[in-house]
Design a protein around this motif. Structure first.
Motif, PDB file in Angstrom:
ATOM      1  N   SER A  84       0.849  -1.192   0.000  1.00 33.76           N
ATOM      2  CA  SER A  84       0.000   0.000   0.000  1.00 33.76           C
ATOM      3  C   SER A  84       0.879   1.235   0.000  1.00 33.76           C
ATOM      4  O   SER A  84       2.053   1.187   0.401  1.00 33.76           O
ATOM      5  N   GLU A  88       0.597   5.825   0.304  1.00 35.19           N
ATOM      6  CA  GLU A  88      -0.187   7.040   0.515  1.00 35.19           C
ATOM      7  C   GLU A  88       0.566   8.220  -0.080  1.00 35.19           C
ATOM      8  O   GLU A  88       1.769   8.374   0.132  1.00 35.19           O
ATOM      9  N   TRP A 117       5.467   9.784  -1.552  1.00 30.79           N
ATOM     10  CA  TRP A 117       4.627   8.627  -1.247  1.00 30.79           C
ATOM     11  C   TRP A 117       5.228   7.878  -0.063  1.00 30.79           C
ATOM     12  O   TRP A 117       6.443   7.676   0.001  1.00 30.79           O
ATOM     13  N   GLU A 142      -2.673  -1.174  -2.999  1.00 36.75           N
ATOM     14  CA  GLU A 142      -3.640  -0.162  -2.591  1.00 36.75           C
ATOM     15  C   GLU A 142      -2.947   1.196  -2.521  1.00 36.75           C
ATOM     16  O   GLU A 142      -1.892   1.323  -1.890  1.00 36.75           O
ATOM     17  N   THR A 143      -3.525   2.204  -3.165  1.00 38.55           N
ATOM     18  CA  THR A 143      -2.962   3.556  -3.100  1.00 38.55           C
ATOM     19  C   THR A 143      -4.034   4.522  -2.611  1.00 38.55           C
ATOM     20  O   THR A 143      -5.218   4.347  -2.883  1.00 38.55           O
ATOM     21  N   TYR A 144      -3.582   5.520  -1.873  1.00 38.81           N
ATOM     22  CA  TYR A 144      -4.464   6.513  -1.274  1.00 38.81           C
ATOM     23  C   TYR A 144      -3.924   7.897  -1.613  1.00 38.81           C
ATOM     24  O   TYR A 144      -2.723   8.124  -1.573  1.00 38.81           O
ATOM     25  N   GLY A 145      -4.826   8.833  -1.900  1.00 42.54           N
ATOM     26  CA  GLY A 145      -4.363  10.144  -2.303  1.00 42.54           C
ATOM     27  C   GLY A 145      -5.084  11.316  -1.688  1.00 42.54           C
ATOM     28  O   GLY A 145      -4.847  12.451  -2.102  1.00 42.54           O
ATOM     29  N   GLU A 146      -5.964  11.081  -0.710  1.00 41.46           N
ATOM     30  CA  GLU A 146      -6.658  12.184  -0.058  1.00 41.46           C
ATOM     31  C   GLU A 146      -5.726  12.789   0.981  1.00 41.46           C
ATOM     32  O   GLU A 146      -5.832  12.521   2.175  1.00 41.46           O
ATOM     33  N   LEU A 160      -4.903  12.465   5.669  1.00 43.05           N
ATOM     34  CA  LEU A 160      -3.941  11.467   6.077  1.00 43.05           C
ATOM     35  C   LEU A 160      -2.874  12.045   6.989  1.00 43.05           C
ATOM     36  O   LEU A 160      -2.572  13.228   6.948  1.00 43.05           O
ATOM     37  N   VAL A 202      -0.656   1.906   8.076  1.00 40.66           N
ATOM     38  CA  VAL A 202      -1.940   1.381   7.638  1.00 40.66           C
ATOM     39  C   VAL A 202      -2.441   0.362   8.648  1.00 40.66           C
ATOM     40  O   VAL A 202      -1.711  -0.548   9.051  1.00 40.66           O
TER      41      VAL A 202
END
Length: 202
Positions: free
Chosen positions: A58, A60, A73, A182-186, A190, A196
């Motif tokens: 994952s 972020e 990231w 899994e990638t997150y960008g908000e 964060l 995680v």
């Protein structure tokens, strides 16, 4: 403007503040020279080849977190079956996914890099580290100071992460795993140092 920055701020009491600078660039290279007693903080006693059983990948995104013209990231390579975990900070061309080859380096002129692990004066860990977990308790650790990480996208959602690193005492940490990425960008929601949350390994 073209060659300057001017800012006006008003606080809750109505006080006004004015700031002006004759430059539009910020030099943050001093941020990328870590310190700390890294050898003393490493708990490894021999080379480690990680054999993943149930890997998880994952990452972020925090946009241009360090104001250096690259997206930052935070990458997590976890194996909740064995407790092995790698946490890395990657700098990637803005707007691009965290894939490709990442040398462990603080040379900002390189297109992609993984920032080497270091500890601050309070012995707080930053950037790229190996951890060994027992449940959610850290029972082993080592700062990653050199080597390479490679992340390959298979085009179907799975990615392969392979790596060969050196930690602070010169020992090797290596391994390879394939998992859904899994990638997150908000970024506003964060925390840059959040791990995680997964079910307990116990």
């Amino acid at each position: 403007t073209k060659d300057s920055i001017e800012a006006e701020f008003v606080d809750a009491d109505g006080n006004e503040y004015h700031y002006y600078t004759l430059t539009t660039s910020v030099d943050n290279t001093a941020l990328f020279k870590g310190s700390g007693k890294l050898c003393e903080l490493s708990t490894l006693a021999e080379d480690l080849e990680i054999n993943f059983e149930s890997p998880s990948l994952s990452a972020e995104c925090y946009d241009d977190y360090y104001v250096v013209g690259k997206d930052m990231w935070v990458l997590y390579i976890d194996d909740y079956a064995t407790g092995h975990s790698i946490s890395m900070e990657l700098l990637v061309p803005m707007g691009e996914a965290p894939v490709g080859k990442f040398p462990v380096s603080n040379d900002l002129s390189e297109e992609r890099i993984a920032l080497p692990g270091f500890a601050d004066g309070d012995e707080k860990n930053w950037w790229s580290w190996y951890y060994c977990y027992d449940g959610y308790d850290v029972v082993g650790q080592a700062p990653i100071v050199s080597g390479n990480l490679k992340i390959v996208d298979d085009g179907a959602g799975n990615h392969t992460a392979s790596f060969t690193f050196k930690e602070a005492k010169g020992l090797t940490i290596s391994g390879s795993c394939t998992a859904y990425f899994e990638t997150y960008g908000e970024v506003s929601l964060l925390s840059a140092k959040r791990r995680v949350v997964r079910p307990s390994r116990k």
